[in-house]
Design a protein around this motif. Sequence first.
Motif, PDB file in Angstrom:
ATOM      1  N   ARG A  70      -7.498  -4.486  -6.566  1.00  0.00           N
ATOM      2  CA  ARG A  70      -8.194  -3.587  -7.500  1.00  0.00           C
ATOM      3  C   ARG A  70      -7.371  -2.340  -7.775  1.00  0.00           C
ATOM      4  O   ARG A  70      -7.264  -1.890  -8.921  1.00  0.00           O
ATOM      5  N   GLN A  71      -6.759  -1.753  -6.740  1.00  0.00           N
ATOM      6  CA  GLN A  71      -5.924  -0.565  -6.937  1.00  0.00           C
ATOM      7  C   GLN A  71      -4.711  -0.873  -7.816  1.00  0.00           C
ATOM      8  O   GLN A  71      -4.330  -0.067  -8.678  1.00  0.00           O
ATOM      9  N   HIS A 124       0.819  -1.205   0.000  1.00  0.00           N
ATOM     10  CA  HIS A 124       0.000   0.000   0.000  1.00  0.00           C
ATOM     11  C   HIS A 124       0.860   1.266   0.000  1.00  0.00           C
ATOM     12  O   HIS A 124       0.547   2.235  -0.707  1.00  0.00           O
ATOM     13  N   GLU A 149      -5.880  -1.156 -11.420  1.00  0.00           N
ATOM     14  CA  GLU A 149      -6.179   0.155 -11.992  1.00  0.00           C
ATOM     15  C   GLU A 149      -4.901   0.912 -12.327  1.00  0.00           C
ATOM     16  O   GLU A 149      -4.786   1.513 -13.404  1.00  0.00           O
ATOM     17  N   ILE A 151     -10.768  -8.706   2.579  1.00  0.00           N
ATOM     18  CA  ILE A 151     -11.298  -7.445   2.041  1.00  0.00           C
ATOM     19  C   ILE A 151     -10.161  -6.517   1.631  1.00  0.00           C
ATOM     20  O   ILE A 151     -10.191  -5.888   0.558  1.00  0.00           O
ATOM     21  N   ALA A 152      -9.114  -6.433   2.490  1.00  0.00           N
ATOM     22  CA  ALA A 152      -7.992  -5.540   2.178  1.00  0.00           C
ATOM     23  C   ALA A 152      -7.246  -6.004   0.934  1.00  0.00           C
ATOM     24  O   ALA A 152      -6.861  -5.185   0.085  1.00  0.00           O
ATOM     25  N   SER A 153      -7.016  -7.305   0.800  1.00  0.00           N
ATOM     26  CA  SER A 153      -6.312  -7.807  -0.379  1.00  0.00           C
ATOM     27  C   SER A 153      -7.128  -7.589  -1.641  1.00  0.00           C
ATOM     28  O   SER A 153      -6.570  -7.255  -2.698  1.00  0.00           O
ATOM     29  N   ALA A 154      -8.451  -7.763  -1.572  1.00  0.00           N
ATOM     30  CA  ALA A 154      -9.295  -7.526  -2.752  1.00  0.00           C
ATOM     31  C   ALA A 154      -9.246  -6.063  -3.156  1.00  0.00           C
ATOM     32  O   ALA A 154      -9.126  -5.728  -4.343  1.00  0.00           O
ATOM     33  N   ASP A 155      -9.322  -5.146  -2.170  1.00  0.00           N
ATOM     34  CA  ASP A 155      -9.275  -3.712  -2.479  1.00  0.00           C
ATOM     35  C   ASP A 155      -7.903  -3.322  -3.025  1.00  0.00           C
ATOM     36  O   ASP A 155      -7.802  -2.554  -3.991  1.00  0.00           O
ATOM     37  N   LEU A 156      -6.845  -3.863  -2.411  1.00  0.00           N
ATOM     38  CA  LEU A 156      -5.500  -3.537  -2.879  1.00  0.00           C
ATOM     39  C   LEU A 156      -5.244  -4.111  -4.265  1.00  0.00           C
ATOM     40  O   LEU A 156      -4.593  -3.472  -5.109  1.00  0.00           O
TER      41      LEU A 156
END
Length: 754
Positions: free
Chosen positions: A121-122, A30, A125, A114-119
């Motif tokens: 995605r970032q 991150h 992108e 949840i954190a790994s899925a969001d990271l």
Amino acid sequence: MLLAMWTIPLLAQASGLQLATANDTLQTIHRGLSQHADTRQLQNWQKSVTAIGHDADVCMTEKNSNLSQTDKALGILGPAVAGEPENLTVLRQKLQNEQKTLSGELATCKILAIASADLGRQIREQRDALLAQMLLRHDHDIWQQAVALLSTPATTWIAERHFWLTWNEHSIFAQKGLQLSAGIGIFLFALLSFLRVPLAKAIHRTRDLSDTQRNFYHYAPLLGGVAAAAASSYITDTFSPLIALIFGTWGTYAAISMLLAWALRSSGIVSRHFSWEQQTLRSALRTLRFIALLSLFGLVWIGISPQDPLSAADQAFFVSAYHLVLLSAVLWLVWRMGVQKPFRSHPLPRMVLLLALIATAICTLSGYRNLSNYLFFGLLTSLLALSMGFLLSWGLAEFWMRAAQKSGFWQHFLRRRLRVKEDQPLPWITWFSTISYTAVWLGVAAFVLHAWGLTHTGFTLIWKYFITGFTIAGFHIQPFRWVIAAILLAILFNINALVQKYLSDNSRIINHMESGARHSVLSILRYTGFIIAVLIALSTAGVALGNLAIVAGALSVGIGFGLQNIVNNFVSGLILLLERPIRVGDWIQVGNTQGYVQKMSIRYTLILTFDRTEVFVPNSELISGQVTNWMYTNSVLRLMIPFSIAHDADIPLVKQLLVAEGQNHPDVLQDDPRGIPPTALLLDVSENALQFYLRVYLDDCNKSYNVQTDLRASVVESLLRHNITLAHQQQDVHIIPGRILPMDGNMAPPTGEH
């Protein structure tokens, strides 16, 4: 004992996920996203985040399972009761502590997921944005590339000349090893060119060679010469970059040209599917040879270019010029072949492809190198993959078509080994052809996806989902297990068919049965094997067979409305196969339909009538309606053949003649307990004739019509020989003259004359 069964697995299990390490890795990634990162770093981070997410999912599954077991154990123990044993209190406290620990770890695993899925995605992108920026980056156009090439320092050109023309610190043209290699190649080329015609006639012992053989001997000198020169150059250590470029390009070009000439010959595979004229085939062959030569030159050059002293910026002009020449050749081929059948009936794909090629050329001219390279590689590789896919599919179609024919050594060998008759098709041909077609087009799809940027990571992800599966609407699907289930289903179906064939042809188990009983046994075994194969395949695919009860309950509604006739026929077919009131080979009558039972399936019964028409009767009609089976207990048939004799005939003589003709026929039962000997009966005396009947019994009802014909003919001949007249229907007419009507319709008065 029950409590021990619940607690022992909990004590033995350990967490497979290092929560603290995973958390630190996510925090590091991150922080790194806020800084500049290249595509390789982003790809590595994506792999790490994907691994952590997978471990988090596994962790949640394990913790949920353990927590469920702990809750069940606490439910069995129940709340604390005053005066309970101390060991139960200790066990309850231990389980409660375990429950708190598992709940905390489960919450941590959910947070990590949840954190790994969001990271992830970032990262995707940011990687997509970086790739888009790189793809649309504008460099020097082709004119600026030419100017930059002209401004290249002289030292670079000297090093370039030394790279291509020098090997082992000596000029390649002055090396005796290379001269010897070239001489060997030229000599072998000339020798094979001179001897190819007599050599071909001596090998094949015929003056008329096939197109494939002539094509091979046409390119054999070039292939032999290049291969000999390349091998000799490699042995003498004179295989310099220039020699590798020349020999690699021309050797592969000769092989590909031979394949193209074979495919585009007048009787070739392309001509059989497209029906092109000879001039069109020659034009396409010339253009494809040129494209193949350019493509092979580029591939070999790419393999050698990392050692080239010229930098990538200096080579930009050569790359752009190469792209434009190759794009022009492909554009010309698409334009010329687009007006031929069958492409001219599909103008939209041709126009889209032409516009894509033109757009790629414009990007090359204007300096969008990355976008040009992307489109160039993607378009040409896709065209190559699709062309190879169609050629391989056509070739496989012809191969499997020849495999199904009777002629050929290996076809006879397989039929002999598999004990298949000459008039029967080879087994498994359909399955093997389907598998081969599927493999070809899966390879084409993978090749096209790779051409358009699907990396090794993407293929790994696809393979992962193919093996481990994915979840849709709460239903977990594993494509790999479904593929294995389909293959297993095909194998079991074929095994079932082989068992049926063996039992019907060779087995002594059911050969003693009559044909109808054998057919019933084989039908029951066939449907039983079918049901078992389907259940095994569903179980292999991961379908819980217990859920089939829910599906059956849902189907019952449909059965009550629209499928009741199908189910009725299905159940009736089972009843017919088990009770066997009708068997294959029986002569039956259903309504107005009479004939032999040819086939009995689970849904219908096939009846062959005397006029050779095939009637499909639903099984429900055979159960609910009236059916006459002339051969249920035995095949004996009683015939009552009528004869009309004149009133003045000698009755004892007529009976004697009828009985005699019945006794003389070989197919009529005489002294047989299954029937009565031939008998003549006088059953009616009418105003026209004496009605006699010849009663006979036959041992085979299939001979009914033939026996009736023979008996009628012989009886008539015998009666005529004994001057016995056959009676015909007659009517007496009495005319009363006084009641005759004149032409005008008025009644005439009586005249008194007769």
